[in-house]
Design a protein around this motif. Structure first.
Motif, PDB file in Angstrom:
ATOM      1  N   SER B   8      26.124  -1.699 -44.711  1.00 43.51           N
ATOM      2  CA  SER B   8      26.208  -0.219 -44.532  1.00 43.51           C
ATOM      3  C   SER B   8      24.623   0.311 -44.246  1.00 43.51           C
ATOM      4  O   SER B   8      24.430   1.144 -43.341  1.00 43.51           O
ATOM      5  N   ILE B   9      23.571  -0.531 -44.694  1.00 49.05           N
ATOM      6  CA  ILE B   9      22.148  -0.507 -44.149  1.00 49.05           C
ATOM      7  C   ILE B   9      22.119  -0.564 -42.788  1.00 49.05           C
ATOM      8  O   ILE B   9      21.594   0.247 -42.033  1.00 49.05           O
ATOM      9  N   TYR B  12      23.919   2.048 -40.708  1.00 46.00           N
ATOM     10  CA  TYR B  12      23.388   3.510 -40.750  1.00 46.00           C
ATOM     11  C   TYR B  12      22.081   3.552 -39.700  1.00 46.00           C
ATOM     12  O   TYR B  12      21.861   4.375 -39.165  1.00 46.00           O
ATOM     13  N   LYS B  13      21.405   2.324 -39.646  1.00 47.01           N
ATOM     14  CA  LYS B  13      20.441   2.205 -38.428  1.00 47.01           C
ATOM     15  C   LYS B  13      20.983   2.342 -37.171  1.00 47.01           C
ATOM     16  O   LYS B  13      20.527   3.168 -36.312  1.00 47.01           O
ATOM     17  N   ILE B  14      22.216   1.718 -36.706  1.00 49.72           N
ATOM     18  CA  ILE B  14      22.782   1.899 -35.488  1.00 49.72           C
ATOM     19  C   ILE B  14      23.351   3.248 -35.292  1.00 49.72           C
ATOM     20  O   ILE B  14      23.606   3.720 -34.164  1.00 49.72           O
ATOM     21  N   HIS B  16      22.602   6.072 -35.837  1.00 41.64           N
ATOM     22  CA  HIS B  16      21.892   7.013 -35.340  1.00 41.64           C
ATOM     23  C   HIS B  16      20.924   6.635 -34.094  1.00 41.64           C
ATOM     24  O   HIS B  16      20.162   7.416 -33.545  1.00 41.64           O
ATOM     25  N   HIS B  17      21.141   5.446 -33.542  1.00 42.82           N
ATOM     26  CA  HIS B  17      20.558   5.028 -32.466  1.00 42.82           C
ATOM     27  C   HIS B  17      21.512   5.248 -31.279  1.00 42.82           C
ATOM     28  O   HIS B  17      22.391   4.503 -30.991  1.00 42.82           O
TER      29      HIS B  17
END
Lengths: 296, 279
Positions: B8-9, B12-14, B16-17
């Protein structure tokens, strides 16, 4: 008092260069520590080893009297190292949400911490559009998210303009008032003097001083006296066993290093029929002590 | 940290990228374009060829053909994979993630789990497209024939995983996407040169072929051999020119073992590099 962190004989070598050389110290709960040293003295390397981003060559870092391992210890710690590091394409809030996921904490504190650093109304702006001061404030909010038991701040005012420095200084002051344990590495010695109880001074990777800030500056305190015939008075004073050193300053005043109080000295001078126009008790600033200790 | 949390970490980064989202959408759009092959018609000598009628969408051949075609688009996802790690260096967020309490192993695992998820999603997408195309165009749709040779999906998954793990390791090594992708392409050429040297300079074709089984990229390539010699058109042309086109023998088990070994090697090399390096 509980020891939050203990560094034992910590060393870091880069080839032949010893960046940190057998460093040991303890961080006690509720105290504010200043980590001082000139550039290249090993401050950031030491903090990097504590935080697990720099591999130590030897030595040990013990968290919470060895009850926690490094990862567990770090989850109870908030830290800013050198400059704020966040995802530029995420907003302030999204970046903090990610930190909450990593630290495995509830994100309910995010808004409160953003308000604390005065970013409440900018929380939905992308990090890449922030000024350096705002980025640094966001980093402080991030480090406080888990209500850390230990806060590590490495040069939190680096690169900031005077207004930004003042803002960060106010926030640090506010946090220190809450009784948090803080390690503050900074070149702003007047700030360290105001905030810290304890200082550790490093030079060339070695600890050259550790102790209470007030003891450090009081130890080197002196009396400044103004008299009519300073050369003559200096001769008289040098003969007194309680006086270590008398310096005749360019402005005609005498700088007297002694354990005696101003009142005691005045009595001695009076007995010798010397009238002092002025006796002032003075102590060096932390900056002056730092320069003396590090010869920089 | 649990696997679900680590994933999930990374997600989360992907999430919004923007570039990653565009590339992933582009990749799945390109995968869908395999279906358009059905409309391709062309002339080869005197023979008029309509691809859809050559049995490319027949079960079980479709698993081989579609996974092979889908593999051409791997580079799209490779760009995402390499940027997931090089961005962490350029934003200095790898350091911050560790300071926030992730261990280096957890950090690596979160990336690897994302790579596995992306490979699984791509494989699942190819499975769905192939199943639909097969059910529409295949001459044979009995369940026994449909499931035979479905191991090509596993080959495809393993090839994606292996290629991504290699590229991820290069991203970690060079810390710059352009260097990592450039080195990957150079390595492709290097393996070809090494193969040629073994074949022409030092030994012979047989030895070169066997040696290439153990080259990282070639070992992944062996998981998905070209499917065209199995086509009825190819067999027909072969007969016309008097060449015997051999029957497909399947993928030897040891190719899977070698590929899995490389995946494990790249994982450990990445972990070693991450642990050894100061940030």
């Amino acid at each position: 008092m509980e020891t939050i962190l203990e560094i034992k004989n910590l060393s870091k070598e880069y080839g032949k260069l010893k960046a940190v050389d057998g460093l040991s110290f303890q961080i006690q709960k509720g105290k504010v520590y200043g980590l001082l040293g000139p550039n290249g003295s090993g401050k950031s390397t030491t903090l990097g080893m504590i935080l697990g981003v720099v591999n130590k060559t030897s030595g040990e870092v013990e968290w919470f009297e060895n009850r926690l391992n490094q990862q567990q210890g770090l989850k109870k710690t908030g830290a800013i190292i050198e400059r704020p590091n966040f995802y530029p394409y995420l907003s302030a809030r999204q970046n903090l949400e990610l930190v909450c996921k990593i630290k495995e904490i509830n994100p309910k504190n995010i808004d409160e911490k953003l308000e604390l650093v005065q970013l409440g109304d900018r929380k939905d702006e992308l990090f890449k559009n922030f000024s350096l001061g705002m980025k640094q404030r966001l980093a402080i909010a991030s480090s406080l998210l888990n209500d850390p038991e230990l806060l590590i701040l490495d040069e939190p005012t680096n690169g900031l303009d005077p207004k930004g420095i003042r803002e960060i200084r106010d926030i640090i002051h506010q946090i220190s008032q809450e009784g948090k344990t803080i390690i503050l590495a900074s070149h702003l010695l007047d700030e360290v003097e105001k905030v810290c109880d304890h200082v550790i001074v490093l030079e060339k990777g070695k600890k050259i001083f550790e102790g209470n800030v007030h003891e450090l500056v009081n130890h080197k305190s002196w009396l400044e006296i103004e008299v009519d015939n300073p050369d003559n008075v200096a001769r008289h004073l040098s003969a007194i066993p309680e006086i270590y050193e008398v310096i005749h300053k360019e402005n005609g005043k005498l700088q007297v290093f002694t354990e005696l109080t101003g009142k005691d000295l005045n009595k001695i001078l009076w007995k010798k029929n010397i009238a002092a126009h002025q006796i002032i008790s003075k102590k060096p600033s932390l900056e002056e002590m730092f320069i003396e200790l590090t010869h920089s | 940290m649990q696997i679900r949390k680590l994933l999930s970490i990374e997600l989360y980064k992907i999430k919004h990228h923007r570039l990653s989202k565009i590339l992933i959408a582009g990749y799945f759009l390109l995968l869908s374009s395999i279906a358009m092959i059905a409309s391709i018609k062309f002339k080869l000598g005197n023979t008029q060829i309509h691809l859809a009628e050559q049995g490319i969408f027949n079960f079980p051949y479709i698993w081989h053909f579609n996974t092979y075609m889908a593999d051409f688009f791997t580079f799209f996802l490779a760009i995402i994979i390499v940027s997931t790690i090089t961005n962490e260096y350029s934003y200095r967020t790898l350091k911050q993630n560790l300071i926030d309490g992730m261990s280096k192993k957890e950090f690596l695992l979160s990336k690897v789990l994302f790579i596995i998820l992306l490979s699984l999603l791509a494989t699942f997408f190819v499975f769905i497209i192939s199943l639909i195309l097969g059910l529409i165009y295949s001459d044979y749709t009995s369940s026994g024939i449909i499931v035979s040779e479905m191991y090509f999906l596993f080959s495809f998954f393993l090839k994606l995983l292996g290629t991504f793990m290699f590229i991820f390791f290069l991203g970690l090594l060079f810390r710059r996407s352009a260097f990592a992708l450039g080195f990957f392409l150079l390595w492709l050429v290097f393996e070809q040169i090494l193969y040629s040297l073994i074949r022409w300079q030092w030994f012979n074709e047989k030895v070169a072929e066997k040696a290439s089984w153990f080259f990282p990229i070639a070992s992944f390539k062996h998981l998905l051999p070209q499917p065209f010699t199995r086509l009825s058109a190819a067999k027909q042309i072969g007969k016309q020119i008097g060449e015997e086109i051999g029957r497909f023998q399947g993928i030897p088990f040891f190719h899977f073992l070698i590929a899995i070994s490389w995946i494990i090697v790249f994982y450990w090399l990445s972990l070693y590099l991450l642990r050894r390096r100061d940030l």
